[in-house]
Scaffold this motif. Sequence first.
Motif, short mmCIF file in Angstrom:
data_model
loop_
_atom_site.label_atom_id
_atom_site.label_comp_id
_atom_site.label_asym_id
_atom_site.label_seq_id
_atom_site.Cartn_x
_atom_site.Cartn_y
_atom_site.Cartn_z
N UNK A 223 0.78 -1.23 0.00
CA UNK A 223 0.00 0.00 0.00
C UNK A 223 0.81 1.28 0.00
N UNK A 224 2.14 1.19 -0.07
CA UNK A 224 2.99 2.38 0.00
C UNK A 224 3.00 3.20 -1.28
N UNK A 225 2.63 2.60 -2.42
CA UNK A 225 2.62 3.34 -3.67
C UNK A 225 3.61 2.85 -4.70
N UNK A 226 4.07 1.61 -4.58
CA UNK A 226 5.09 1.08 -5.49
C UNK A 226 4.60 1.04 -6.94
N UNK B 228 19.15 1.98 -1.29
CA UNK B 228 20.04 3.08 -1.69
C UNK B 228 19.42 4.43 -1.37
N UNK B 229 18.11 4.52 -1.54
CA UNK B 229 17.38 5.77 -1.31
C UNK B 229 16.07 5.44 -0.62
N UNK B 230 15.67 6.28 0.34
CA UNK B 230 14.34 6.20 0.94
C UNK B 230 13.54 7.39 0.44
N UNK B 231 12.44 7.14 -0.24
CA UNK B 231 11.57 8.20 -0.74
C UNK B 231 10.42 8.39 0.24
N UNK B 232 10.37 9.56 0.86
CA UNK B 232 9.34 9.85 1.84
C UNK B 232 8.16 10.50 1.13
N UNK B 233 7.02 9.80 1.13
CA UNK B 233 5.82 10.28 0.42
C UNK B 233 4.82 10.91 1.36
N UNK B 234 5.23 11.25 2.54
CA UNK B 234 4.28 11.72 3.55
C UNK B 234 3.95 13.19 3.44
N UNK C 92 5.52 5.88 3.65
CA UNK C 92 4.25 6.60 3.63
C UNK C 92 3.65 6.61 5.02
N UNK C 93 2.89 7.67 5.32
CA UNK C 93 2.16 7.72 6.59
C UNK C 93 1.39 6.42 6.79
N UNK C 94 1.54 5.82 7.96
CA UNK C 94 0.99 4.48 8.20
C UNK C 94 -0.54 4.43 8.12
N UNK C 95 -1.20 5.44 8.63
CA UNK C 95 -2.66 5.44 8.57
C UNK C 95 -3.14 5.50 7.12
N UNK C 96 -2.50 6.34 6.32
CA UNK C 96 -2.88 6.45 4.91
C UNK C 96 -2.58 5.15 4.17
#
Length: 210
Positions: free
Chosen positions: A35-38, A202-208, A156-160
């Motif tokens: 559910x993170x958006x992959x 290598x990279x963490x993409x923060x979508x929050x 991603x924000x856990x609730x979302x």
Amino acid sequence: MPRAVAVSPDWHEVADLLPAAGSGRFLIGVTGAPGAGKSTLAAHLATSYGAGHVPMDGFHLADVELERRGLRDRKGAPETFDAWGYAALLARLRAQPDHDVLAPAFERDLEQPLAGAIAVPPDVGLVVTEGNYLLLDSPEWRAVRAQLDAVWHLRLDEDLRRARLLARHVAFGKSPAEAEAWVTRVDEPNAALVTAAADRADVVLDLSAP
């Protein structure tokens, strides 16, 4: 530690993470909890940059094999994928042969893999593959990671994330109660595995960001 990048809803920041055009075939792995958006990011890379898209979900074991192994009620866990076959396909993609490489897809309406459903032509320089378990520390998943030039982990924000996951299960036929039970029993333990491996990215993409 992986580099952290805050990402806008239009994903424009990822352009700086891509290789220069004409530098040969480059394989990017996109991982993150369910559910993170992959899939959304993979679709963006395909549309905006002409990337080939080969999802890990095409390597789900078919239900008949899950039944044989006694894993039907754990569908989606790491052991319910053909990770060695996945690694072998990625190796073929890295070699960039002079013919199409055919990859399996996952048909969500059927909840089954479909062989030979995706073609990656030889002139495609950027290939993105997305899935939960690209960074797990076991032999078969290390073989997958070895074929990737870079791995991006989505946060991603856990609730979302959970709300998106529940909505997806309902959209594909589960009742709200069945979706809640599946997320709690299967998806969230898998999410914990994925999150624990994030420091290997290598990279963490923060979508929050809003």
